[in-house]
Design a protein around this motif. Structure first.
Motif, short mmCIF file in Angstrom:
data_model
loop_
_atom_site.label_atom_id
_atom_site.label_comp_id
_atom_site.label_asym_id
_atom_site.label_seq_id
_atom_site.Cartn_x
_atom_site.Cartn_y
_atom_site.Cartn_z
N ALA A 24 1.06 -1.29 -0.18
CA ALA A 24 0.05 -0.16 0.12
C ALA A 24 0.61 1.16 0.00
O ALA A 24 1.77 0.94 0.87
CB ALA A 24 -0.63 -0.19 1.05
N LEU A 25 0.62 2.50 -0.57
CA LEU A 25 1.52 3.66 -0.86
C LEU A 25 0.95 5.12 -0.20
O LEU A 25 -1.22 4.38 0.53
CB LEU A 25 0.99 3.83 -2.05
CG LEU A 25 2.22 3.16 -3.06
CD1 LEU A 25 1.99 4.23 -4.55
CD2 LEU A 25 3.44 3.15 -2.53
N PRO A 26 1.57 5.86 0.19
CA PRO A 26 0.86 6.87 1.33
C PRO A 26 -0.68 7.75 0.47
O PRO A 26 -0.03 7.77 -0.50
CB PRO A 26 1.35 7.48 2.55
CG PRO A 26 2.77 6.91 1.12
CD PRO A 26 2.37 6.01 0.73
N LEU A 27 -1.69 8.10 0.86
CA LEU A 27 -2.92 8.63 0.10
C LEU A 27 -3.14 10.33 0.80
O LEU A 27 -2.22 10.10 2.11
CB LEU A 27 -3.73 8.11 0.31
CG LEU A 27 -5.43 8.76 -0.47
CD1 LEU A 27 -6.12 7.39 -0.68
CD2 LEU A 27 -5.47 10.13 0.02
N LEU A 28 -2.52 11.05 -0.47
CA LEU A 28 -2.34 12.68 0.04
C LEU A 28 -4.14 13.31 -0.54
O LEU A 28 -4.31 13.38 -2.01
CB LEU A 28 -1.63 13.11 -0.90
CG LEU A 28 -1.24 14.82 -1.13
CD1 LEU A 28 -0.59 15.17 0.99
CD2 LEU A 28 -0.20 14.96 -1.43
N PRO A 29 -4.60 13.63 0.75
CA PRO A 29 -6.18 14.17 -0.92
C PRO A 29 -5.64 15.83 -1.14
O PRO A 29 -5.01 15.99 -0.55
CB PRO A 29 -6.92 14.36 1.09
CG PRO A 29 -6.37 13.92 2.17
CD PRO A 29 -4.60 13.70 1.69
N MET A 30 -6.23 16.10 -2.33
CA MET A 30 -6.44 17.26 -2.35
C MET A 30 -7.13 18.31 -2.60
O MET A 30 -8.90 17.31 -2.72
CB MET A 30 -5.70 16.78 -4.38
CG MET A 30 -4.95 15.71 -4.45
SD MET A 30 -3.33 16.40 -4.27
CE MET A 30 -3.03 17.29 -5.45
N ARG A 31 -7.00 19.25 -2.11
CA ARG A 31 -8.06 20.01 -2.16
C ARG A 31 -8.04 21.07 -3.31
O ARG A 31 -7.24 21.35 -4.00
CB ARG A 31 -8.12 21.14 -1.01
CG ARG A 31 -8.25 19.95 0.18
CD ARG A 31 -9.22 21.18 0.77
NE ARG A 31 -7.71 21.91 1.78
CZ ARG A 31 -7.58 22.53 2.68
NH1 ARG A 31 -8.23 22.62 3.62
NH2 ARG A 31 -6.76 23.31 3.16
N GLY A 32 -9.52 20.37 -4.26
CA GLY A 32 -9.56 22.22 -5.08
C GLY A 32 -8.11 21.27 -6.34
O GLY A 32 -8.86 22.00 -7.63
N ILE A 33 -8.27 20.11 -7.05
CA ILE A 33 -7.06 20.11 -8.18
C ILE A 33 -7.75 18.18 -8.91
O ILE A 33 -7.45 17.83 -7.25
CB ILE A 33 -6.41 20.50 -8.06
CG1 ILE A 33 -5.29 19.94 -9.44
CG2 ILE A 33 -5.32 20.04 -6.56
CD1 ILE A 33 -3.71 20.82 -9.12
N VAL A 34 -7.29 18.09 -9.52
CA VAL A 34 -7.51 17.27 -10.32
C VAL A 34 -6.35 15.94 -10.54
O VAL A 34 -6.09 17.10 -12.10
CB VAL A 34 -9.02 16.01 -10.69
CG1 VAL A 34 -8.36 15.01 -11.08
CG2 VAL A 34 -10.07 16.66 -10.05
#
Length: 792
Positions: A24-34
Motif C-alpha cells: 500500500a502507498l500513503p495517500l495525499l488528499p487533494m483540495r480543489g484539483i485533480v
C-alpha cells in the motif's frame, strides 16, 4: 486447443496480479484539483496528515496516491470524503519551509482505483488497483480517431492564438502524440477545471470519449476568451465615451448656468466658491483654496481625488482664520473666579493674576507660556479652565500622554491614505476661534520613536517667533497660532526635554494639607458628588469632623482625587438606599458608621503605630505623586566590612549611602565607634517596598542616621523625619521639594522635621497652620542631625 486456452487464462491471471499492488502507498488528499497522468505541478503541503504522508513517501520510493476531495472545505478528510479514482505520482523535488510546511514537485504516473484503506492515522494509506484505458483491437488508427485528433489540435491552436495561458510545449506535444488517451490527458493537465468537471474525465476509460470531452472543453474555453476580448474592447470604448461625455457635461453645465439650472456637482462647486468669497481667509490661504477649487471643477465628481479635494476644502473653510473672542480682562472678576474654583494655591493665583494684568496692559506682547507642575489631583487642568473663564475665551484641551508620532502635531501629508490635519489644527476647528486657551496636558509623558519627535514639533507651536506661521503638513498653508494662549501641565518637570522645558515658565503646585483638603471637600467636592448622584443635599449629613477623618484615615496623597472617590463611594451607597425606598430618611455619616460606607480605615498616624527603634530612620522623599515618608533600615552583622544596598535604590541614593559610610569611618572616634567594627561587620541598608524604584539626592542624612544607630545600638526617635544631602565633610546640603515633604510628614502625623539650614527660606511656602503645628530643626552638619534625631 485446451493447452492454448489454459495458457491464455494463465496470462490473464498474471496480468491481473500485476495490476494489484501488494504494498500500500500513503495517500495525499487533494483540495480543489485533480491530478492526471503525465501532469507535473508544485504542491504546498501544510496539513499534519499530509506532511506525514509525504514524509513516509520520501522515506520509501517517493510515490504517493493523489486523490481529490469531494468537498474542499473538509480539513481532515476521511475515506468517505474522497473519490475512488486517483493518480499515482512521483515526488521529483521537495523543500522544507521555515514554518515546518513542505513544498513538493510531483509528476503523475498512472490512474488507479482505491481498493482498500489499510490505515487512517497518522496518515491515510490505501491498497489500489491500476486502471487502464479500454483498448480496441485495430491494425492502426482509424479515420475517426485521426479526425478527432486533428479537430482537437485545431481547437487547441485557436485557443492558444487568443492568448490562453498555456505552455507553448503543449502544441509540440499535440503534434507528435498519436494516442488519443495520452493527448487528452496532456491537454487536461493544462486546463483550469473544477473538481466536479475533471474527476469524471479522470475516471473515463474510453480514450475517444475522453478526447471528445476535451474538445468540448476547448470549445467552451475559446468562447470565454472571445467574450473576454469583447468585454475588454467594450471597456476601451467606454473610456473614450467617458471622455466625450466629460466635455459634453461641461457644455451642459455652461448651458444650465445660462438658464439658471444647476446639477448637484455644480451646486457644490458654487457653494464652495461662495463660502471662499465670504470666509475672509488670509490671502495665501484663499489663493490655495481657489486653486484646489479649480482642480475640483476640472475633475469628474466620481473620482477618488475629487473626494480628497472636497474634504480638504471643507477643512480650509471650517477653520476660524479671523474669528476671535474679545478678552474680558477684569482682574477683580478673575480673582473671584479663581477663588471660587480653587481653595488655597495663593502663590499660583498671584502669578496667574500677574500674567493677566500684563495681558491687559499690552495685549499683543508675547508673554511666557505657563506650565503647572504638580502631583495628580492638585488642580492643574482645572486652573487652565479657570483662566479661560476669567478671560472669556474658549477652552480646549489636548492630552499629550503617549503621543509618539510627530504627525499627531503637524498632521499627515495629503499623499497618505486617510490623511488628516494634526491635533493642533483639529482643536482650533473644535474651538471655533483663533484665540482659545489651549491646554497641553501631560507634556512630560510625550514619547518618541521612529516616527519623529513630537516634543520637537511642539517647539514651533510654542515659540512666539515662529508660531505666527505654523506649518501643518495636511493644510500646506501657514496657520497663525500667535493669538492662542498656550498653557501646559506636567507631573515631573525633569521628564521633559531640556529644549522644550526652556520654552515654559514652571509653576509648582505642591499639594494640600489636611485643612485645605477639608475646605475643598466642603466647598467643591461634596456638593459636586451629591449633585452627580442625585441625592438631595439636605438628606446627607456629613460633619467637618467626619470629613477630617476621611482625609486622614482614608487618603494620604498630595491631591484630592482619592478624597473625591471616597465621597463618591458614600454618595453611591446613599443613592442606592434612596432608590430602594428610604425616601424620607436623613443619612448621618459620622465616625461610628463611616466604616460601613468606606470600609476599614486604611491609614493610622506613624507615632501611634510605631516606637523608637535601633537602625530605623524616617526620611522624606518627593516623587511625581507628591511628598512621601519612607523608612530607611540599617543593620550591622558579622562579616568582612561590605556594604549591602537593597530596595531598588538608584545610583544617586547608592552614592549617598557610600558617602554616609565614608563619613562614619572617617569620624569613628568622635562618634564613639570602634574602628574594628567596620572590618568585622557587614552593613546592610534597606528601603522597604523593594518593588518600587527609588532615587534622589535627599536621603544622605537619613542613611547616615540609620547607620549610626545600627553601629551604636542607639534608638532613633520615631516622631522625627529628616531630609538633606550629606557631604564627605559632614555638611548638610539644601534639597528641593520642601513643601511637599513637610506636607507628607504632616499627613502621617509627625510633628518634628529636620531640614538643611539652606532650606530655611522655603518655610514661607508652607501654610501658616502647618508651620505652627510642626517643630522645624535646621542642620548645618550631620552632628546637628544626630543631636535632634536620637532618643538620648
Amino acid at each position: 486447443m485446451k493447452e492454448q486456452v489454459a495458457r491464455t487464462q494463465q496470462k490473464v491471471v498474471r496480468r491481473r496480479q500485476s495490476q494489484r499492488v501488494k504494498t500500500a502507498l500513503p495517500l495525499l488528499p487533494m483540495r480543489g484539483i485533480v491530478v492526471f497522468p503525465y501532469m507535473v505541478l508544485p504542491l504546498p503541503i501544510g496539513r499534519d496528515v499530509s506532511i506525514r504522508a509525504v514524509e513516509r513517501a520520501l522515506a520509501a520510493d517517493r510515490r504517493l496516491l493523489l486523490v481529490a476531495q469531494q468537498r474542499s472545505s473538509v480539513e481532515e478528510p476521511l475515506p468517505e470524503d474522497l473519490y475512488d479514482v486517483g493518480t499515482i505520482a512521483t515526488v521529483l523535488r521537495w523543500v522544507t519551509l521555515p514554518n515546518g510546511h513542505l513544498e513538493i514537485l510531483v509528476q503523475g504516473q498512472s490512474k488507479v482505483r482505491i481498493h482498500h484503506y489499510t490505515q487512517r492515522r497518522p496518515y491515510l494509506q490505501a491498497d489500489f488497483q491500476q486502471v487502464n484505458d479500454i483498448r480496441k483491437r485495430s491494425s492502426g488508427p482509424s479515420e475517426e480517431v485521426e479526425a478527432l485528433i486533428r479537430q482537437t489540435r485545431e481547437k487547441l491552436e485557436r485557443l492558444f492564438a487568443l492568448g490562453y495561458l498555456m505552455p507553448p510545449d503543449i502544441l509540440i506535444l499535440a503534434e507528435n502524440v498519436q494516442a488519443p488517451g495520452r493527448l487528452a490527458d496532456a491537454i487536461l493537465s493544462n486546463l483550469e477545471l473544477e473538481v466536479d468537471e475533471a474527476q469524471p474525465l479522470l475516471e473515463q476509460r474510453d480514450p475517444l470519449r475522453r478526447l471528445s470531452a476535451v474538445g468540448d472543453l476547448l470549445e467552451k474555453a475559446f468562447d470565454r476568451m472571445v467574450m473576454q476580448h469583447h468585454v475588454r474592447s467594450k471597456a476601451q470604448e467606454n473610456m473614450t465615451k467617458t471622455q466625450r461625455e466629460y466635455f459634453l457635461r461641461e457644455q451642459l453645465r455652461t448651458i444650465q448656468q445660462e438658464l439658471g439650472e444647476v446639477d448637484g456637482h455644480t451646486e457644490v462647486l458654487l457653494e464652495f466658491k461662495s463660502r471662499i468669497d465670504e470666509a475672509d481667509m488670509p490671502p495665501e490661504v484663499e489663493q490655495e483654496g481657489r486653486k484646489q477649487l479649480g482642480r475640483l471643477e476640472r475633475m469628474s465628481p466620481e473620482s477618488s481625488e475629487a473626494n480628497l479635494i472636497h474634504t480638504y476644502l471643507e477643512w480650509l473653510l471650517e477653520l476660524p482664520w479671523r474669528v476671535a473672542t474679545e478678552d474680558a480682562l477684569d482682574l477683580h472678576r478673575a480673582r473671584e473666579i479663581l477663588d471660587a474654583d480653587h481653595y488655597g494655591l495663593e502663590r499660583v493665583k498671584e502669578r496667574i493674576l500677574e500674567f493677566l494684568g500684563i495681558r491687559k496692559l499690552k495685549p499683543h506682547m508675547p508673554g511666557p507660556i505657563l506650565c503647572f507642575v504638580g502631583a495628580p489631583g492638585v488642580g492643574k487642568t482645572s486652573l487652565g479652565s479657570s483662566i479661560a473663564r476669567a478671560l472669556g475665551r474658549q477652552f480646549v484641551r489636548l492630552s499629550l500622554g503617549g503621543v509618539r508620532d510627530e504627525a499627531e502635531i503637524r498632521g499627515h501629508r495629503r499623499t497618505y491614505v486617510g490623511a488628516m490635519p494634526g491635533r493642533i489644527v483639529q482643536n482650533l476647528r473644535k474651538a471655533g476661534v483663533i484665540n482659545p486657551v489651549f491646554l497641553l496636558d501631560e507634556v512630560d509623558k510625550i514619547g518618541r520613536d521612529g516616527h519623529g519627535d513630537p516634543a520637537a514639533a511642539l517647539l514651533e507651536v510654542l515659540d512666539p517667533e515662529q508660531n505666527h506661521a505654523f506649518s501643518d503638513h495636511y493644510l500646506g498653508v501657514p496657520v497663525d497660532l500667535s493669538q492662542v494662549m498656550f498653557i501646559a501641565t506636567a507631573n515631573v518637570a525633569d521628564a521633559m526635554p531640556s529644549a522644550f522645558r526652556d520654552r515654559l515658565e514652571l509653576i509648582h503646585l505642591e499639594g494640600y494639607n489636611d485643612d485645605e483638603k477639608l475646605q475643598i471637600a466642603l466647598r467643591h467636592l461634596l456638593p459636586k458628588q451629591v449633585d452627580m448622584h442625585g441625592v438631595a443635599r439636605e438628606r446627607l449629613r456629613l460633619s467637618e469632623t467626619t470629613l477630617r477623618q476621611i482625609t486622614t484615615g482614608y487618603t494620604r496623597e498630595a491631591g484630592v482625587r482619592q478624597l473625591e472617590r471616597s465621597l463618591a463611594a458614600i454618595c453611591r451607597k446613599v443613592a442606592r438606599q434612596v432608590a430602594e425606598g428610604q425616601t424620607e430618611k436623613v443619612f448621618h455619616i459620622h465616625r461610628g458608621n463611616l466604616s460601613r460606607y468606606l470600609g476599614v480605615q486604611k491609614y493610622v498616624s506613624l507615632p501611634e503605630q510605631e516606637r523608637d527603634e535601633v537602625g530605623v530612620a524616617l526620611g522624606l522623599a518627593w516623587s511625581e505623586y507628591g511628598g512621601e515618608v519612607m523608612h530607611v533600615e540599617a543593620t550591622a552583622m558579622p562579616g568582612k566590612g561590605q556594604l549591602v544596598l537593597t530596595g531598588q535604590l538608584g545610583e544617586v541614593m547608592q552614592e549617598s549611602a557610600r558617602a554616609a559610610l565614608s563619613y562614619m569611618r572617617t569620624h569613628a572616634e568622635a562618634l564613639v565607634i570602634d574602628t574594628e567594627t567596620f572590618n568585622r561587620h557587614d552593613l546592610h541598608i534597606h528601603v522597604p517596598a523593594g518593588a518600587i524604584p527609588k532615587d534622589g539626592p535627599s536621603a544622605g542624612v537619613t542613611m547616615a542616621s540609620a547607620l549610626l544607630s545600627a553601629l551604636t545600638a542607639r534608638p532613633l526617635l520615631h516622631t522625627v523625619a529628616m531630609t538633606g544631602e550629606i557631604t564627605l565633610r559632614g555638611q548638610v546640603l539644601a534639597v528641593g521639594g520642601v513643601k511637599e515633604k513637610v506636607l507628607a510628614a504632616e499627613r502621617v502625623g509627625l510633628t518634628r522635621v529636620i531640614l538643611p539650614q539652606g532650606n530655611q527660606k522655603d518655610l514661607e511656602d508652607i501654610p501658616a497652620k502647618t508651620r505652627r503645628r510642626m517643630d522645624f530643626i535646621f542642620a548645618n552638619t550631620v552632628a546637628d542631625v544626630f543631636a535632634a534625631a536620637f532618643a538620648d
